[in-house]
Design an enzyme around this catalytic site. Structure first.
Site, PDB file in Angstrom:
ATOM      1  N   GLY A 264      32.390  -3.732  66.219  1.00  0.00           N
ATOM      2  CA  GLY A 264      33.569  -3.159  66.366  1.00  0.00           C
ATOM      3  C   GLY A 264      35.059  -4.112  66.497  1.00  0.00           C
TER       4      GLY A 264
ATOM      5  N   GLY B 269      58.380 -14.775  68.172  1.00  0.00           N
ATOM      6  CA  GLY B 269      57.635 -13.637  67.403  1.00  0.00           C
ATOM      7  C   GLY B 269      57.919 -12.019  67.456  1.00  0.00           C
TER       8      GLY B 269
ATOM      9  N   GLY C 157      57.185  -9.090  66.474  1.00  0.00           N
ATOM     10  CA  GLY C 157      56.974  -8.380  65.910  1.00  0.00           C
ATOM     11  C   GLY C 157      55.931  -7.076  67.307  1.00  0.00           C
TER      12      GLY C 157
ATOM     13  N   VAL D 225      53.410 -15.288  65.299  1.00  0.00           N
ATOM     14  CA  VAL D 225      54.407 -15.332  64.610  1.00  0.00           C
ATOM     15  C   VAL D 225      53.846 -14.662  62.703  1.00  0.00           C
ATOM     16  CG1 VAL D 225      56.381 -17.042  64.916  1.00  0.00           C
ATOM     17  CG2 VAL D 225      53.270 -17.655  63.852  1.00  0.00           C
TER      18      VAL D 225
ATOM     19  N   HIS E 213      57.970  24.127  74.949  1.00  0.00           N
ATOM     20  CA  HIS E 213      58.841  24.072  75.987  1.00  0.00           C
ATOM     21  C   HIS E 213      58.207  24.468  77.660  1.00  0.00           C
ATOM     22  CE1 HIS E 213      62.117  23.464  78.024  1.00  0.00           C
ATOM     23  NE2 HIS E 213      62.588  24.436  78.504  1.00  0.00           N
TER      24      HIS E 213
END
Length: 470
Positions: free
Chosen positions: A40, A186, A188, A275, A449
């Site tokens: 995995g 960082g 992200g 980073v 909806h």
């Protein structure tokens, strides 16, 4: 496997590697997969899946803290960090076990050990230093590298994990303590997700970003919206900042940050480094084979082929975007190309990106800025969550859906979202882009909806002056 000669050897069993192996087996190739740690790969064991399990616990805890807003009364709410982590590890173990089952089902031999390449005839040979001891050599017509990537470090600035006070994502997934003060370097997806998780559980979180805004790959408007939401939650954001030093003491970490012409010292109980990513290209024998590598990533032709006969590479090893679903699709395309099925090359612009923070962020295609820079005349549509009945009923009225169209052709160039469950919505725009759907067809599509997906429709309508509910 009595005979070590196979058709395909896959090195690495992450979402790229194991999917490639399964597709190879489906197409009749005798297949083996080499894995040095856990089936995995990083995603299932130390990345995508366990982080989502942690974030789910954080979301449930956040909802409990706001129970009064829903007419509910909860007293004495608390959390047990060790049990949160234990649940996350159990989820990862379950899915890793699922990959083991898939390998058996598809008659793929799993070779546990560390692989290196040697020169061969049809393709490089694969020598495996077995985890159980000894070595084994596999020969194949095709060798697929899926060794992934790891967290980037910057030794010059002290941005190197020590496993105790300075963490990468790996240590952050199994924290030994809940830091009262956390520094995330960082912004992200990885950095923001951990910032969100620890903030939900009470940490004082500071995020430092070298660029001028957080989530810098996202559309600027969405990034700005997310920044305000994170700040509202109490997360401190420092952008356009340089980390000049990071030092671990006995029990705390000290960082020197320069931003806006000023220097600041920040002390925290723990720091997380987020980073960037570097490809796992070392110790594979790539240099001896003459494989072309660009800034730690193996160069391919778009269908996994490298410059060396019989050698292919997929996933994070080949560069951005570093996403599990990108790796899986690359694995399938690579194997189908080997089989002569002429698959379509993966369009990077049609790969959705998701950040599972609170609020979530999701996007696909070009940002407004990049669309304009590419020469498009654009039409932009927006729809806020507070105009949607389902979002208000959920108690989640803060968010935004944004669409970017080519004004001349009606092509959907990009879509960008921030708000609850947007990571589950973005696939709708992904399907639209794959089918090359125009604005007219999207406007004719009936959305149910009450759902959050109605905002996707309204954001299309808004781009063409036909929005209804704002």
């Amino acid at each position: 496997m009595a005979n070590d000669a196979v058709d395909v050897v896959v090195i690495g069993s992450g979402p790229g590697g194991y999917v490639a192996a399964i597709r190879a087996s489906q197409l009749g190739f005798k297949t083996a997969i080499v894995e040095r740690e856990n089936l995995g790969g990083i995603c299932l064991n130390w990345g995508c899946i366990p982080t989502k399990a942690l974030l789910r616990s954080a979301d449930v805890y956040e909802n409990i803290k706001h129970a009064e807003a829903y007419g509910l009364s909860v007293t004495g709410a608390s959390f047990d960090l060790s049990r949160i982590v234990d649940r996350s590890r159990k989820v990862a173990k379950q899915l890793s076990g699922g990959v083991t089952y898939l390998m058996k089902k598809n008659k793929i031999e799993v070779v546990l050990g560390t692989a290196r390449l040697t020169k061969g005839q049809e393709a490089p040979g694969v020598v495996v230093d077995l985890a159980a001891g000894g070595t084994r050599t596999l020969t194949a017509k095709h060798v697929i590298l899926a060794t992934g990537a790891r967290a980037r470090t910057i030794p010059a600035a002290g941005l190197v994990p020590d496993g105790k006070l300075i963490w990468t994502y790996r240590e952050a997934l199994v924290p030994d303590t809940m830091p009262k003060r956390l520094l995330v370097i960082g912004s992200g997806a990885i950095g923001i997700e951990f910032a969100s998780f620890f903030r939900s559980l009470g940490s004082e979180v500071t995020v430092v970003e070298a660029l001028d805004r957080i989530l810098p790959v996202e559309d600027a408007e969405i990034s700005g919206f997310a920044a305000k939401a994170f700040q509202k939650r109490g997360i401190r954001l420092i952008t356009s900042a340089a980390v000049k030093g990071l030092k671990a003491g006995a029990n705390t970490v000290t960082a020197t940050i320069e931003a806006g012409g000023k220097s600041e010292t920040i002390e925290a109980d723990r720091a997380i480094l987020a980073v960037g990513i570097v490809g796992n290209v070392e110790n594979l024998g790539l240099e001896d084979l003459g494989v072309t590598i660009d800034r730690t990533h193996v160069v391919t032709d778009g269908l996994g082929r490298t410059n060396v006969k019989g050698l292919y590479a997929i996933g994070d090893l080949t560069g951005a975007p570093w996403l599990a679903h990108k790796a899986s699709h690359e694995g399938v395309a690579c194997v189908e190309a080997i089989a002569g099925l002429h698959p379509h090359m993966l369009h990077v612009s049609r790969i959705p990106g998701c950040t599972y923070s609170n609020p979530q962020v999701a996007s696909i295609g070009l940002t407004e800025e990049k669309a304009k820079a590419a020469g498009h005349e654009v039409r932009v549509g927006r729809f806020p969550f507070n105009g949607n009945g389902k979002a208000i009923a959920l108690g989640e009225p803060e968010g935004l859906v944004k669409t970017v169209f080519d004004a001349k052709t009606g092509e959907l160039l990009g879509a960008h979202m921030v708000g609850t469950e947007v990571t589950e919505l973005i696939q709708g725009y992904g399907i639209a882009m794959t089918l090359e759907t125009t604005e007219a067809q999207l406007m004719e599509t009936v959305f149910p909806h009450p759902t959050l997906s109605e905002m996707m429709h309204e954001a299309v309508l808004d781009a063409y002056g036909r929005v209804i509910h704002i």
